[in-house]
Structures are given as structure tokens and as C-alpha cells.
Design a protein around this motif. Structure first.
Motif, mmCIF file in Angstrom:
data_model
loop_
_atom_site.group_PDB
_atom_site.id
_atom_site.type_symbol
_atom_site.label_atom_id
_atom_site.label_comp_id
_atom_site.label_asym_id
_atom_site.label_seq_id
_atom_site.Cartn_x
_atom_site.Cartn_y
_atom_site.Cartn_z
ATOM 1 N N UNK A 193 17.907 27.751 -1.918
ATOM 2 C CA UNK A 193 17.088 26.833 -2.705
ATOM 3 C C UNK A 193 16.952 25.489 -1.993
ATOM 4 N N UNK A 194 18.073 24.942 -1.530
ATOM 5 C CA UNK A 194 18.053 23.635 -0.876
ATOM 6 C C UNK A 194 17.194 23.657 0.380
ATOM 7 N N UNK A 195 17.357 24.694 1.204
ATOM 8 C CA UNK A 195 16.586 24.778 2.446
ATOM 9 C C UNK A 195 15.102 24.995 2.163
ATOM 10 N N UNK A 196 14.792 25.802 1.149
ATOM 11 C CA UNK A 196 13.394 25.999 0.763
ATOM 12 C C UNK A 196 12.759 24.671 0.395
ATOM 13 N N UNK A 197 13.465 23.893 -0.428
ATOM 14 C CA UNK A 197 12.912 22.615 -0.876
ATOM 15 C C UNK A 197 12.787 21.621 0.271
ATOM 16 N N UNK A 198 13.734 21.647 1.215
ATOM 17 C CA UNK A 198 13.624 20.753 2.372
ATOM 18 C C UNK A 198 12.378 21.079 3.180
ATOM 19 N N UNK A 199 12.146 22.367 3.401
ATOM 20 C CA UNK A 199 10.989 22.761 4.198
ATOM 21 C C UNK A 199 9.681 22.479 3.464
ATOM 22 N N UNK A 200 9.685 22.660 2.141
ATOM 23 C CA UNK A 200 8.501 22.325 1.353
ATOM 24 C C UNK A 200 8.238 20.821 1.415
ATOM 25 N N UNK A 201 9.294 20.013 1.344
ATOM 26 C CA UNK A 201 9.146 18.562 1.418
ATOM 27 C C UNK A 201 8.548 18.141 2.758
ATOM 28 N N UNK A 249 0.362 15.137 -4.245
ATOM 29 C CA UNK A 249 1.308 15.530 -3.200
ATOM 30 C C UNK A 249 2.529 14.614 -3.189
ATOM 31 N N UNK A 250 2.327 13.330 -3.404
ATOM 32 C CA UNK A 250 3.450 12.386 -3.405
ATOM 33 C C UNK A 250 4.437 12.692 -4.524
ATOM 34 N N UNK A 251 3.936 13.013 -5.718
ATOM 35 C CA UNK A 251 4.838 13.331 -6.823
ATOM 36 C C UNK A 251 5.537 14.660 -6.586
ATOM 37 N N UNK A 252 4.828 15.615 -6.027
ATOM 38 C CA UNK A 252 5.452 16.886 -5.687
ATOM 39 C C UNK A 252 6.568 16.681 -4.665
ATOM 40 N N UNK A 253 6.316 15.833 -3.683
ATOM 41 C CA UNK A 253 7.320 15.537 -2.663
ATOM 42 C C UNK A 253 8.588 14.965 -3.302
ATOM 43 N N UNK A 254 8.426 14.043 -4.235
ATOM 44 C CA UNK A 254 9.580 13.449 -4.917
ATOM 45 C C UNK A 254 10.357 14.503 -5.701
ATOM 46 N N UNK A 255 9.656 15.391 -6.384
ATOM 47 C CA UNK A 255 10.316 16.432 -7.174
ATOM 48 C C UNK A 255 11.066 17.420 -6.288
ATOM 49 N N UNK A 291 6.595 19.924 4.575
ATOM 50 C CA UNK A 291 5.203 20.341 4.487
ATOM 51 C C UNK A 291 4.365 19.292 3.763
ATOM 52 N N UNK A 292 4.858 18.909 2.593
ATOM 53 C CA UNK A 292 4.130 17.951 1.768
ATOM 54 C C UNK A 292 3.987 16.614 2.479
ATOM 55 N N UNK A 293 5.038 16.199 3.158
ATOM 56 C CA UNK A 293 4.995 14.945 3.898
ATOM 57 C C UNK A 293 3.908 15.001 4.974
ATOM 58 N N UNK A 294 3.787 16.137 5.644
ATOM 59 C CA UNK A 294 2.747 16.268 6.674
ATOM 60 C C UNK A 294 1.355 16.237 6.059
ATOM 61 N N UNK A 295 1.214 16.748 4.837
ATOM 62 C CA UNK A 295 -0.092 16.756 4.180
ATOM 63 C C UNK A 295 -0.553 15.347 3.825
ATOM 64 N N UNK A 296 0.385 14.451 3.615
ATOM 65 C CA UNK A 296 0.002 13.060 3.342
ATOM 66 C C UNK A 296 -0.716 12.456 4.539
ATOM 67 N N UNK A 297 -0.420 12.949 5.711
ATOM 68 C CA UNK A 297 -1.109 12.513 6.930
ATOM 69 C C UNK A 297 -2.401 13.287 7.151
ATOM 70 N N UNK A 298 -2.398 14.564 6.794
ATOM 71 C CA UNK A 298 -3.530 15.439 7.087
ATOM 72 C C UNK A 298 -4.674 15.319 6.078
ATOM 73 N N UNK A 299 -4.375 14.898 4.847
ATOM 74 C CA UNK A 299 -5.425 14.777 3.838
ATOM 75 C C UNK A 299 -6.437 13.707 4.234
#
Length: 205
Positions: free
Chosen positions: A132-140, A161-167, A142-150
Motif C-alpha cells: 500500500x505504501x509503495x503504491x501510494x508513493x508511486x502514485x504521488x 491533482x493537487x488534492x489527490x496528491x495530498x491524499x 505520478x501526480x506530481x509529474x502531472x502538475x508539470x505536464x498539464x
């Protein structure tokens, strides 16, 4: 039998039914930007990836909760799954606003992730939480990169995306606090490889 019916119903609702959010949508206070056709297509591709990731997360948590031994672990997984349901609602609505669709491969991603979640839970709670922890780290990440790519002007997608990243970051921290084991490097690498396949296909389909 009742439990199986409940879990099957949850799977159908995750993949096919519109999701609902208890919390306000993070972008509710923002106006829609005048994006070009290409910017909308790109933003929709990224949000489809994020929606697909949330479908996978629901399946992972469902499978992990089914096989978790410790009640605290099960509760942590169910709490995370509840917030992932809200993420489903946010990304789904954003896709509608961008004139796009959810991934056509969502049923396949759900089934695959459910199997992975069940397997992780059978190995033991510490490894379950580690997954679970590793999944969430990798998702985070991903989301962080999308803040640059959007697209720069797409404030609404960015707010979601920012709120998802925080969660997601909070979910990873909670798993660690509950005693998550650190996954070996080969397992992390395999997860990243599978993630690349999912993101590449769901961006287009």
C-alpha cells in the motif's frame, strides 16, 4: 455468499457506475479556461490516467482488505478506499468537462489489480501495508509529474491533482505508521514497470 455479492457489487459500481464525492470537488471554485483542442486532448489523457489509477486503487484495496488479518489494517485500507472513491468522482467529472471518456480498459485493470491486492494480503499484513505504501508513493510521483505536464492554464485539473496528491501522500504515511514493511527493490521495479504499461495505454484508450 453475502460478502461475495457485496464485493461483486462494489466492483461493478467502481468500473461502470458514476462515483460520488462527500467532499466538495477541489476545482468547484475555479472557472474553466479557454483551452485549445490539443490542450484539452492532452489534459483529458492525463486525467484518464489518473481516473484509471483510482480504479486500480479501489481494486487493490478491495483485494487487500479481503485478505488482511489485522482489523486496523483492514480499516486503514477501507478508509483509503473511501477517499479513492472521491478521487474517482473528481477525475470522472473532469473528463466529462474536457469532453472525453474513461479508459476502455478499466475492467481489465480492475481485475488485474484485485488479484494483486488479494495476493499482497495473503503474504501478510506488514507486506500488505508495504505494498500500500509503495503504491501510494508511486502514485504521488505520478501526480506530481502531472502538475508539470498539464496545460498551464488548466487550473481546474491542477486543483484536482493537487488534492489527490495530498491524499495519496497521507495514505502512504498512514501505512508506514501502521508498520508497513519496506518492499525489496525488484518488487518496486516490477510495480513501476506495470505502472508504465497502464499509464501509456490509458492515456490513449
Amino acid at each position: 455468499m453475502d460478502k461475495l455479492i457485496t464485493e461483486f457489487d462494489r466492483a461493478l459500481r467502481t468500473v461502470f457506475a458514476p462515483a460520488a464525492s462527500v467532499r466538495p470537488h477541489p476545482d468547484a471554485h475555479l472557472h474553466e479556461a479557454g483551452l485549445s483542442v490539443e490542450e484539452k486532448r492532452h489534459a483529458a489523457g492525463l486525467m484518464r490516467v489518473n481516473h484509471c489509477g483510482e480504479v486500480c486503487a479501489q481494486a487493490l484495496y478491495q483485494g487487500q482488505a479481503l485478505t488482511a488479518r489485522n482489523p486496523a489494517t483492514r480499516e486503514a485500507l477501507r478508509q483509503a478506499a473511501q477517499e479513492e472513491t472521491e478521487h474517482l468522482a473528481w477525475t470522472e467529472r473532469r473528463l466529462d468537462e474536457l469532453g472525453s471518456h474513461k479508459s476502455l480498459l478499466n475492467p481489465f485493470w480492475y481485475a488485474s489489480s484485485l488479484a494483486m491486492g488479494v495476493t499482497a494480503g495473503l503474504i501478510g499484513d506488514r507486506w500488505n501495508l508495504g505494498f500500500l505504501a509503495e503504491t501510494e508513493r508511486q502514485v504521488s510521483e505520478h501526480l506530481d509529474s502531472h502538475l508539470t505536464l498539464l496545460p498551464v492554464d488548466d487550473a481546474r485539473s491542477r486543483a484536482v491533482v493537487m488534492q489527490m496528491f495530498a491524499d495519496e501522500t497521507a495514505h502512504a504515511e498512514a501505512a508506514v505508521e501502521l508498520g508497513a514493511a519496506e518492499l525489496p527493490a525488484p518488487a518496486k521495479a516490477a510495480m513501476r514497470a506495470m505502472s508504465r504499461v497502464m499509464t501509456t495505454l490509458s492515456y490513449r484508450l
